[in-house]
Design a protein around this motif. Sequence first.
Motif, PDB file in Angstrom:
ATOM      1  N   UNK A 190      -7.269  10.333  -3.893  1.00 31.82           N
ATOM      2  CA  UNK A 190      -8.089   9.673  -3.362  1.00 31.82           C
ATOM      3  C   UNK A 190      -7.118   8.169  -2.480  1.00 31.82           C
ATOM      4  N   UNK A 191      -6.561   7.772  -3.786  1.00 35.76           N
ATOM      5  CA  UNK A 191      -6.225   6.447  -4.027  1.00 35.76           C
ATOM      6  C   UNK A 191      -4.696   6.624  -3.586  1.00 35.76           C
ATOM      7  N   UNK A 192      -3.930   7.456  -3.291  1.00 36.80           N
ATOM      8  CA  UNK A 192      -2.522   8.159  -2.610  1.00 36.80           C
ATOM      9  C   UNK A 192      -2.908   8.082  -1.462  1.00 36.80           C
ATOM     10  N   UNK A 193      -3.750   8.567  -0.827  1.00 37.78           N
ATOM     11  CA  UNK A 193      -4.044   8.916   0.602  1.00 37.78           C
ATOM     12  C   UNK A 193      -4.656   8.202   1.271  1.00 37.78           C
ATOM     13  N   UNK A 194      -5.780   7.160   0.304  1.00 35.24           N
ATOM     14  CA  UNK A 194      -6.128   5.733   1.171  1.00 35.24           C
ATOM     15  C   UNK A 194      -4.769   4.942   1.362  1.00 35.24           C
ATOM     16  N   UNK A 195      -4.934   4.883   0.362  1.00 36.68           N
ATOM     17  CA  UNK A 195      -3.561   3.494   0.498  1.00 36.68           C
ATOM     18  C   UNK A 195      -2.533   3.983   1.393  1.00 36.68           C
ATOM     19  N   UNK A 196      -1.936   5.086   1.396  1.00 34.73           N
ATOM     20  CA  UNK A 196      -0.720   6.199   2.846  1.00 34.73           C
ATOM     21  C   UNK A 196      -1.423   5.006   4.319  1.00 34.73           C
ATOM     22  N   UNK A 197      -2.764   5.685   4.267  1.00 37.81           N
ATOM     23  CA  UNK A 197      -3.687   5.464   5.520  1.00 37.81           C
ATOM     24  C   UNK A 197      -2.914   4.072   5.946  1.00 37.81           C
ATOM     25  N   UNK A 198      -4.078   3.490   4.721  1.00 39.02           N
ATOM     26  CA  UNK A 198      -3.721   1.730   5.193  1.00 39.02           C
ATOM     27  C   UNK A 198      -2.677   1.143   5.544  1.00 39.02           C
ATOM     28  N   UNK A 199      -1.446   1.491   4.788  1.00 39.41           N
ATOM     29  CA  UNK A 199      -0.528   1.394   5.254  1.00 39.41           C
ATOM     30  C   UNK A 199       0.581   1.905   6.751  1.00 39.41           C
ATOM     31  N   UNK A 200      -0.228   3.271   7.032  1.00 37.70           N
ATOM     32  CA  UNK A 200      -0.083   3.352   8.272  1.00 37.70           C
ATOM     33  C   UNK A 200      -0.744   2.244   9.257  1.00 37.70           C
ATOM     34  N   UNK A 206       0.613  -1.341  -0.031  1.00 37.43           N
ATOM     35  CA  UNK A 206      -0.560   0.108  -0.182  1.00 37.43           C
ATOM     36  C   UNK A 206       1.013   0.692   0.408  1.00 37.43           C
ATOM     37  N   UNK A 207       1.852   0.510   0.635  1.00 39.02           N
ATOM     38  CA  UNK A 207       2.563   2.850   0.799  1.00 39.02           C
ATOM     39  C   UNK A 207       3.150   3.090  -0.968  1.00 39.02           C
ATOM     40  N   UNK A 208       3.663   1.548  -1.714  1.00 39.02           N
ATOM     41  CA  UNK A 208       3.671   1.524  -3.029  1.00 39.02           C
ATOM     42  C   UNK A 208       2.900   2.016  -3.755  1.00 39.02           C
ATOM     43  N   UNK A 209       1.694   1.784  -3.217  1.00 36.78           N
ATOM     44  CA  UNK A 209       0.184   1.794  -4.705  1.00 36.78           C
ATOM     45  C   UNK A 209       0.527   4.016  -4.524  1.00 36.78           C
ATOM     46  N   UNK A 210       0.561   4.612  -3.118  1.00 39.62           N
ATOM     47  CA  UNK A 210       0.652   5.791  -2.894  1.00 39.62           C
ATOM     48  C   UNK A 210       1.438   6.068  -3.153  1.00 39.62           C
ATOM     49  N   UNK A 214      16.813  10.409  15.020  1.00 42.52           N
ATOM     50  CA  UNK A 214      17.062  10.393  13.360  1.00 42.52           C
ATOM     51  C   UNK A 214      15.162   9.285  12.748  1.00 42.52           C
ATOM     52  N   UNK A 215      14.625   9.079  12.789  1.00 47.00           N
ATOM     53  CA  UNK A 215      13.346   8.973  12.530  1.00 47.00           C
ATOM     54  C   UNK A 215      13.057   9.980  12.357  1.00 47.00           C
ATOM     55  N   UNK A 216      12.441  11.060  12.527  1.00 48.42           N
ATOM     56  CA  UNK A 216      11.655  11.639  12.194  1.00 48.42           C
ATOM     57  C   UNK A 216      13.212  13.267  11.516  1.00 48.42           C
ATOM     58  N   UNK A 217      14.211  13.100  11.434  1.00 46.21           N
ATOM     59  CA  UNK A 217      15.291  13.166  10.633  1.00 46.21           C
ATOM     60  C   UNK A 217      14.817  12.932   9.137  1.00 46.21           C
ATOM     61  N   UNK A 218      14.996  11.185   8.754  1.00 46.38           N
ATOM     62  CA  UNK A 218      15.365  10.044   7.938  1.00 46.38           C
ATOM     63  C   UNK A 218      14.104  11.157   6.997  1.00 46.38           C
ATOM     64  N   UNK A 219      12.570  11.137   7.827  1.00 42.91           N
ATOM     65  CA  UNK A 219      11.566  11.596   6.862  1.00 42.91           C
ATOM     66  C   UNK A 219      11.432  12.683   5.720  1.00 42.91           C
ATOM     67  N   UNK A 220      12.695  13.793   7.362  1.00 42.79           N
ATOM     68  CA  UNK A 220      12.776  15.742   6.637  1.00 42.79           C
ATOM     69  C   UNK A 220      13.492  15.086   5.785  1.00 42.79           C
ATOM     70  N   UNK A 221      14.611  14.513   5.288  1.00 45.28           N
ATOM     71  CA  UNK A 221      15.242  14.156   4.069  1.00 45.28           C
ATOM     72  C   UNK A 221      14.666  14.429   2.650  1.00 45.28           C
ATOM     73  N   UNK A 276       4.306  12.572   3.872  1.00 46.03           N
ATOM     74  CA  UNK A 276       3.470  13.542   5.263  1.00 46.03           C
ATOM     75  C   UNK A 276       2.609  12.757   5.252  1.00 46.03           C
ATOM     76  N   UNK A 277       1.587  12.363   4.346  1.00 44.74           N
ATOM     77  CA  UNK A 277       0.567  11.040   5.295  1.00 44.74           C
ATOM     78  C   UNK A 277       0.860   9.884   6.831  1.00 44.74           C
ATOM     79  N   UNK A 278       2.503   9.926   6.046  1.00 46.18           N
ATOM     80  CA  UNK A 278       3.040   8.208   6.955  1.00 46.18           C
ATOM     81  C   UNK A 278       3.349   8.934   7.760  1.00 46.18           C
ATOM     82  N   UNK A 279       3.090   9.857   8.581  1.00 47.88           N
ATOM     83  CA  UNK A 279       3.853  11.268   9.957  1.00 47.88           C
ATOM     84  C   UNK A 279       2.629  10.629  10.869  1.00 47.88           C
ATOM     85  N   UNK A 280       1.840  10.077  10.146  1.00 48.81           N
ATOM     86  CA  UNK A 280       0.341   9.752  10.883  1.00 48.81           C
ATOM     87  C   UNK A 280       0.773   8.793  11.729  1.00 48.81           C
ATOM     88  N   UNK A 281       1.746   7.427  11.597  1.00 43.17           N
ATOM     89  CA  UNK A 281       1.961   6.560  11.802  1.00 43.17           C
ATOM     90  C   UNK A 281       1.834   6.389  13.643  1.00 43.17           C
TER      91      UNK A 281
END
Length: 407
Positions: free
Chosen positions: A246-256, A183-187, A352-359, A198-203
């Motif tokens: 919506x495909x990208x948004x919902x897929x990222x949410x399912x990934x979370x 689902x991450x790759x679908x997004x 480290x996880x936060x900085x990785x997402x920023x990078x 950005x959506x995966x920051x909701x994890x």
Amino acid sequence: MESRVLSRASTFASLSQLRKPPRENNNNNSVSFVSVRPIGAVGEGGNLIWGRQLRPALLLESSLAGKQRESVKPCLAAASSSPGSDSAGEAKPVGFIEKYPALVTGFFFFMWYFLNVIFNILNKKIYNYFPYPYFVSVVHLFVGVVYCLVSWAVGLPKRAPMDSNLLKLLFPVAVCHALGHVTSNVSFAAVAVSFTHTIKALEPFFNAAASQFILGQSIPITLWLSLAPVVLGVSMASLTELSFNWVGFISAMISNISFTYRSIYSKKAMTDMDSTNLYAYISIIALFVCIPPAIILEGPKLMKHGFGDAITKVGLTKFITDLFWVGMFYHLYNQLATNTLERVAPLTHAVGNVLKRVFVIGFSIIVFGNKISTQTGIGTAIAIAGVAIYSYIKAKMEEEKRQAKAA
């Protein structure tokens, strides 16, 4: 003369302290002064006792050396028997890793970020001419599995044994890993890389909700309050994201959600297996989980025109090498992330996880030239800041729990 008398007196005094009450032997009536333990026997505290039988004659011969010499002998024996020293008791030279641990850890972080950024950029470039995320997800796992099999074949690392009980524990973890990966790759294929991350920051929000309502763990109000900026930032970014669908948004949410359940099942499947072997087995199971959906959903399209269109656009050589390297970067960055996080404290892990997402977000915007609105940029920044606050508070709480247990 007086010093000799005192020396002999101290010698016989020490001999009387070492002497134990005599006991009868089944075979003869000889008296044992000191109990003897075999070399290598484990004593109190789990230390090795390197001993030998002591006789009165030996003690008398060593009287001139005094107690100081007798106390040095065990130290020399322990030094000579330690793994880090040679037979003469001299310490071996310290290696580069032991001498500069901070530099080595910094290199691990750099390679983790570098491989992660390269993977995300190459992955998105492949989707621009080959939009088949289910098949590409299978390639990611397949290349990683081949890498693991080759590593096992050469003994780096040595393959850990697998039994049916461990397989039952790892199967739900691998299923959630497979679903979250696909689902991450679908997004990634549907929207901009920066928006997916950005959506995966909701994890963390889903992790907290699962801990509270599924596992029954009490989540402090401070953690819930720290998640408010994350939800607000993601909402702001989503409302004005130019690549939104919506495909990208919902897929990222399912990934979370999938990765949240992976964390839950991972806690239930605690094992002593090292992280490299554990990730290898999870990748193998996840590969077999991902193959059927890829064949069913994308198989006919791939055979009809998917492969042909991709080869026409970039050529066969580039198409194959792109798929190989994206799979290799995917496996290496995940494995290196695990190895890196094992070397640092939880708080450093969180940062480290936060900085990785920023990078990743920053480099993807630069490389692909994605145009983002001001509101999207502000929302992304707020979401990342919220994740940083949440990670800091959670890491501090975990550290306090560990210290309390240790005390």
